[in-house]
Design an enzyme around this catalytic site. Structure first.
Site, PDB file in Angstrom:
ATOM      1  N   GLY A 219       0.565  -1.431   0.424  1.00  0.00           N
ATOM      2  CA  GLY A 219       0.175  -0.025   0.151  1.00  0.00           C
ATOM      3  C   GLY A 219       0.770   1.366   0.252  1.00  0.00           C
TER       4      GLY A 219
ATOM      5  N   ASP B 181      -3.247  -7.720   9.740  1.00  0.00           N
ATOM      6  CA  ASP B 181      -4.000  -7.493   9.097  1.00  0.00           C
ATOM      7  C   ASP B 181      -5.179  -8.445   8.615  1.00  0.00           C
ATOM      8  OD1 ASP B 181      -5.073  -5.490   7.356  1.00  0.00           O
ATOM      9  OD2 ASP B 181      -3.277  -5.970   5.821  1.00  0.00           O
TER      10      ASP B 181
END
EC number: 3.5.1.25
Length: 369
Positions: A209, A263
């Site tokens: 990301g 995550d």
């Protein structure tokens, strides 16, 4: 009083073979060498601390449902995670506010260690599995309202530092005792370090990301790995990061600045199939979660015990892997003096592992789970 004896104890930077841990109440009373005798083939490590997790066991944190939050927390507790943040994704303002209010009692109760907002102040270009419909520029008024509503529950917020108003948002977070993290960012090296200078102290799932590093344009990855105040999160599942990347990055930061995270989304511990993350469809195949619309990685199905094993398998020592799974993330969110290490006076969070590093028993605050 409870005594776990005849075991290998990972206590800070020490490995104690044929050691023991004595627990009184909810605290560790003593850690040391056991009397000579037969030792069990068991390793004891501190309870895992996951500072970035969206759900698990079929339940999600992202909708702000307290019952679902309890289910997800219990699932991860069974895998050794005795402390976790409830990570929410980019959402409309009303959902973020209602979730904060709904989770505040769970934080007060100790089910959750706090709330982590991964968004909505993130880069459109690097949003990954975040819902682009709800991305927006940082708002000091919105942040203030969330922090006030949480009454101490809001523990961390991820921000892209290149956005208009981002540096002021980071400064506000830090002034209110909230950890500012940098992630989902297309920032340059200089913009990233400006965020660190403003007070950011965590890198959200570093490498993922964010603008990839280049030797002439190092971007956020190199900036975060090299920034002394920053704890770098790593998703050690072999999908988000190659094992060689994990080992290299940890060698740069050292275990004191490297935090293993999952995550994980609701699909952790569940069969392959169709799921939802922040209002977006997710397809899980072979345990890998991806958005149905574009194939972007959509969180993981990881647990912290598996992340610990992965780090050890990547060549990290058990001492370093344990620190990355417990003490370092605990310190990153301001809980290092309370938990994360097997040391007298700290909360008695223990994970017992067999010779394959599989979880056999979990203790949280002196009670077996």
């Amino acid at each position: 009083m409870t005594v776990v004896s005849g075991v290998r104890v990972i206590a800070g930077d020490r490995v104690i073979d044929n050691g023991f841990v004595r627990v009184e109440g909810d605290r560790i009373a003593e850690v040391g060498q056991a009397a000579p005798g037969s030792a069990d083939n068991v390793t004891v490590v501190p309870g895992f601390v996951d500072i970035h997790v969206h759900g698990g066991g079929g339940a999600t944190f992202t909708t702000g449902d307290p019952d679902a939050a309890r289910t997800a927390a219990a699932y991860h507790r069974g895998h050794g995670t005795t402390t976790l943040l409830a990570s929410l994704v980019t959402s409309p303002p009303d959902l973020m506010l209602s979730a904060t209010k709904a989770f505040a009692p769970l934080v007060a109760e100790g089910v959750l260690a706090g709330v982590h907002f991964e968004g909505p102040y993130l880069s459109q270009a690097r949003c990954g599995a975040q819902n682009p419909a709800y991305l927006r520029h940082p708002s000091l008024d919105e942040l203030t309202a969330l922090i006030d509503a949480g009454e101490g529950a809001v523990r961390m917020v991820t921000v892209a530092p290149e956005l208009p108003g981002a540096l002021d948002a980071i400064k506000l977070l830090v002034s209110r005792g909230v950890v500012a993290a940098i992630g989902h960012t297309d920032a340059t090296w200089e913009e990233t370090l400006a965020g660190v200078e403003a007070g950011a102290t965590v890198g959200t799932h570093v490498f993922n990301g964010m603008r990839p590093p280049h030797h002439r344009q190092p971007g956020p990855v190199f900036a975060l790995l090299g920034a002394a105040p920053v704890t770098c999160e790593f998703v050690a599942d072999g999908v988000h990061l190659h094992d060689g990347t994990l080992a290299f990055a940890a060698s740069v930061t050292g275990p004191g600045r490297a935090a293993l995270i999952t995550d994980a989304m609701a699909a952790a511990g569940m069969p392959d199939g169709e799921y939802d993350l922040g209002g977006q469809g997710v397809a899980v195949a072979g345990g890998v979660a991806r958005l149905t619309r574009d194939g972007s990685i959509a969180g993981s199905t990881l647990t912290m015990d598996a992340a610990f094993r992965r780090a050890a398998g990547a060549g990290l020592s058990l001492v370093d892997a344990s620190r990355m799974a417990s003490a370092t993330p605990a310190a990153a969110i301001g809980l290092g003096d309370e938990l994360g290490t097997l040391r007298p006076g700290l909360r008695a969070d223990l994970v017992l592992l067999d010779d394959a590093l599989q979880v056999t028993r979990v203790m949280r605050a002196g009670a077996w789970v």
